[in-house]
Design a protein around this motif. Structure first.
Motif, mmCIF file in Angstrom:
data_model
loop_
_atom_site.group_PDB
_atom_site.id
_atom_site.type_symbol
_atom_site.label_atom_id
_atom_site.label_comp_id
_atom_site.label_asym_id
_atom_site.label_seq_id
_atom_site.Cartn_x
_atom_site.Cartn_y
_atom_site.Cartn_z
ATOM 1 N N MET A 1 0.837 -1.186 0.000
ATOM 2 C CA MET A 1 0.000 0.000 0.000
ATOM 3 C C MET A 1 0.878 1.244 0.000
ATOM 4 O O MET A 1 1.798 1.368 0.805
ATOM 5 N N LEU A 2 0.607 2.142 -0.885
ATOM 6 C CA LEU A 2 1.353 3.391 -0.944
ATOM 7 C C LEU A 2 0.803 4.379 0.074
ATOM 8 O O LEU A 2 -0.398 4.438 0.309
ATOM 9 N N LYS A 3 1.700 5.148 0.660
ATOM 10 C CA LYS A 3 1.316 6.171 1.629
ATOM 11 C C LYS A 3 1.545 7.549 1.008
ATOM 12 O O LYS A 3 2.599 7.800 0.427
ATOM 13 N N LEU A 4 0.561 8.415 1.130
ATOM 14 C CA LEU A 4 0.672 9.765 0.588
ATOM 15 C C LEU A 4 1.705 10.550 1.389
ATOM 16 O O LEU A 4 1.559 10.739 2.588
ATOM 17 N N ASN A 5 2.760 10.979 0.710
ATOM 18 C CA ASN A 5 3.850 11.702 1.363
ATOM 19 C C ASN A 5 3.602 13.203 1.365
ATOM 20 O O ASN A 5 3.805 13.874 2.363
ATOM 21 N N SER A 6 3.176 13.734 0.248
ATOM 22 C CA SER A 6 2.860 15.154 0.170
ATOM 23 C C SER A 6 1.846 15.357 -0.944
ATOM 24 O O SER A 6 1.735 14.547 -1.857
ATOM 25 N N SER A 7 1.115 16.439 -0.842
ATOM 26 C CA SER A 7 0.090 16.718 -1.839
ATOM 27 C C SER A 7 0.056 18.214 -2.110
ATOM 28 O O SER A 7 0.303 19.021 -1.217
ATOM 29 N N TYR A 8 -0.241 18.534 -3.348
ATOM 30 C CA TYR A 8 -0.249 19.930 -3.773
ATOM 31 C C TYR A 8 -1.497 20.241 -4.583
ATOM 32 O O TYR A 8 -2.000 19.397 -5.318
ATOM 33 N N ILE A 9 -1.953 21.446 -4.447
ATOM 34 C CA ILE A 9 -3.002 22.026 -5.275
ATOM 35 C C ILE A 9 -2.282 23.100 -6.091
ATOM 36 O O ILE A 9 -1.466 23.841 -5.549
ATOM 37 N N TYR A 10 -2.570 23.192 -7.386
ATOM 38 C CA TYR A 10 -1.894 24.249 -8.140
ATOM 39 C C TYR A 10 -2.820 24.921 -9.135
ATOM 40 O O TYR A 10 -3.831 24.365 -9.557
ATOM 41 N N ILE A 11 -2.456 26.140 -9.450
ATOM 42 C CA ILE A 11 -3.074 26.914 -10.528
ATOM 43 C C ILE A 11 -1.917 27.358 -11.409
ATOM 44 O O ILE A 11 -0.966 27.973 -10.932
ATOM 45 N N LYS A 12 -1.992 27.018 -12.676
ATOM 46 C CA LYS A 12 -0.894 27.308 -13.596
ATOM 47 C C LYS A 12 -1.346 28.281 -14.682
ATOM 48 O O LYS A 12 -2.388 28.086 -15.303
ATOM 49 N N GLY A 13 -0.576 29.331 -14.862
ATOM 50 C CA GLY A 13 -0.804 30.253 -15.963
ATOM 51 C C GLY A 13 -2.048 31.115 -15.849
ATOM 52 O O GLY A 13 -2.653 31.456 -16.857
ATOM 53 N N ALA A 14 -2.423 31.492 -14.632
ATOM 54 C CA ALA A 14 -3.583 32.389 -14.458
ATOM 55 C C ALA A 14 -3.193 33.782 -14.946
ATOM 56 O O ALA A 14 -2.212 34.353 -14.484
ATOM 57 N N ARG A 15 -3.963 34.313 -15.875
ATOM 58 C CA ARG A 15 -3.635 35.597 -16.496
ATOM 59 C C ARG A 15 -4.501 36.726 -15.929
ATOM 60 O O ARG A 15 -5.693 36.544 -15.714
ATOM 61 N N PHE A 16 -3.839 37.864 -15.740
ATOM 62 C CA PHE A 16 -4.512 39.042 -15.187
ATOM 63 C C PHE A 16 -3.997 40.297 -15.869
ATOM 64 O O PHE A 16 -2.837 40.356 -16.289
ATOM 65 N N HIS A 17 -4.842 41.313 -15.950
ATOM 66 C CA HIS A 17 -4.407 42.651 -16.337
ATOM 67 C C HIS A 17 -4.391 43.463 -15.045
ATOM 68 O O HIS A 17 -5.381 43.483 -14.314
ATOM 69 N N ALA A 18 -3.251 44.096 -14.762
ATOM 70 C CA ALA A 18 -3.124 44.809 -13.493
ATOM 71 C C ALA A 18 -2.279 46.067 -13.663
ATOM 72 O O ALA A 18 -1.624 46.260 -14.692
ATOM 73 N N TYR A 19 -2.292 46.878 -12.616
ATOM 74 C CA TYR A 19 -1.610 48.171 -12.620
ATOM 75 C C TYR A 19 -0.510 48.154 -11.562
ATOM 76 O O TYR A 19 -0.655 48.736 -10.492
ATOM 77 N N ILE A 20 0.566 47.469 -11.888
ATOM 78 C CA ILE A 20 1.689 47.323 -10.969
ATOM 79 C C ILE A 20 2.942 47.819 -11.675
ATOM 80 O O ILE A 20 3.274 47.360 -12.756
ATOM 81 N N GLY A 21 3.640 48.761 -11.053
ATOM 82 C CA GLY A 21 4.879 49.247 -11.633
ATOM 83 C C GLY A 21 5.240 50.614 -11.106
ATOM 84 O O GLY A 21 4.371 51.382 -10.692
ATOM 85 N N VAL A 22 6.519 50.907 -11.152
ATOM 86 C CA VAL A 22 6.990 52.215 -10.695
ATOM 87 C C VAL A 22 6.853 53.266 -11.791
ATOM 88 O O VAL A 22 6.797 54.456 -11.502
ATOM 89 N N ASP A 23 6.774 52.818 -13.027
ATOM 90 C CA ASP A 23 6.610 53.723 -14.159
ATOM 91 C C ASP A 23 5.180 54.266 -14.175
ATOM 92 O O ASP A 23 4.216 53.516 -14.003
#
Length: 130
Positions: A1-23
């Motif tokens: 029987m295999l035992k779960l060692n670690s588990s992850y939830i992920y979101i890959k490549g979520a795209r957003f338009h935002a207003y971040i920057g010093v310029d």
């Protein structure tokens, strides 16, 4: 029987338009951003029960990221830090967070796919759990 060692939830490549920057132009026009997120989270019960209450709802995570990234900021580091802090508050069972936040068209005169930050955090309140 295999035992779960670690588990992850992920979101890959979520795209957003935002207003971040010093310029000043970035604060007015904005830019395109991509978020890649990996959450170490105990999902053993969700595997056994098929019950969403035993895991993290991806839509809630995405919505939290969207709300944080929609706030104007000067530094990508600040926005990334706010995302991980709010994720930790909203989901205290998160054991670790890996966040990569990329600005796709950085105004720096370089020919590149993007520039950004990566954060890797461990929830010290969950480190000693079995």
């Amino acid at each position: 029987m295999l035992k779960l060692n670690s588990s992850y939830i992920y979101i890959k490549g979520a795209r957003f338009h935002a207003y971040i920057g010093v310029d000043e132009q970035e604060q007015v026009v904005g830019n395109e951003y991509v978020a890649d997120l990996r959450l170490r989270y105990p999902i053993s019960n969700a595997i056994l029960t098929d019950d969403v209450s035993h895991t993290i709802n991806y839509a809630e995570v995405y919505d939290l990221i969207r709300k944080v990234i929609s706030r104007k900021a000067k530094l990508l580091e600040h926005t990334a830090g706010m995302i991980v802090q709010e994720l930790g508050r909203a989901f205290p069972k998160i054991e670790s967070i890996d966040l990569k936040l990329t600005k796709l068209n950085p105004p720096m005169g370089a020919d590149c796919e993007g520039a950004g930050v990566e954060l890797h955090l461990i929830n010290d309140k969950t480190e000693d759990r079995p």
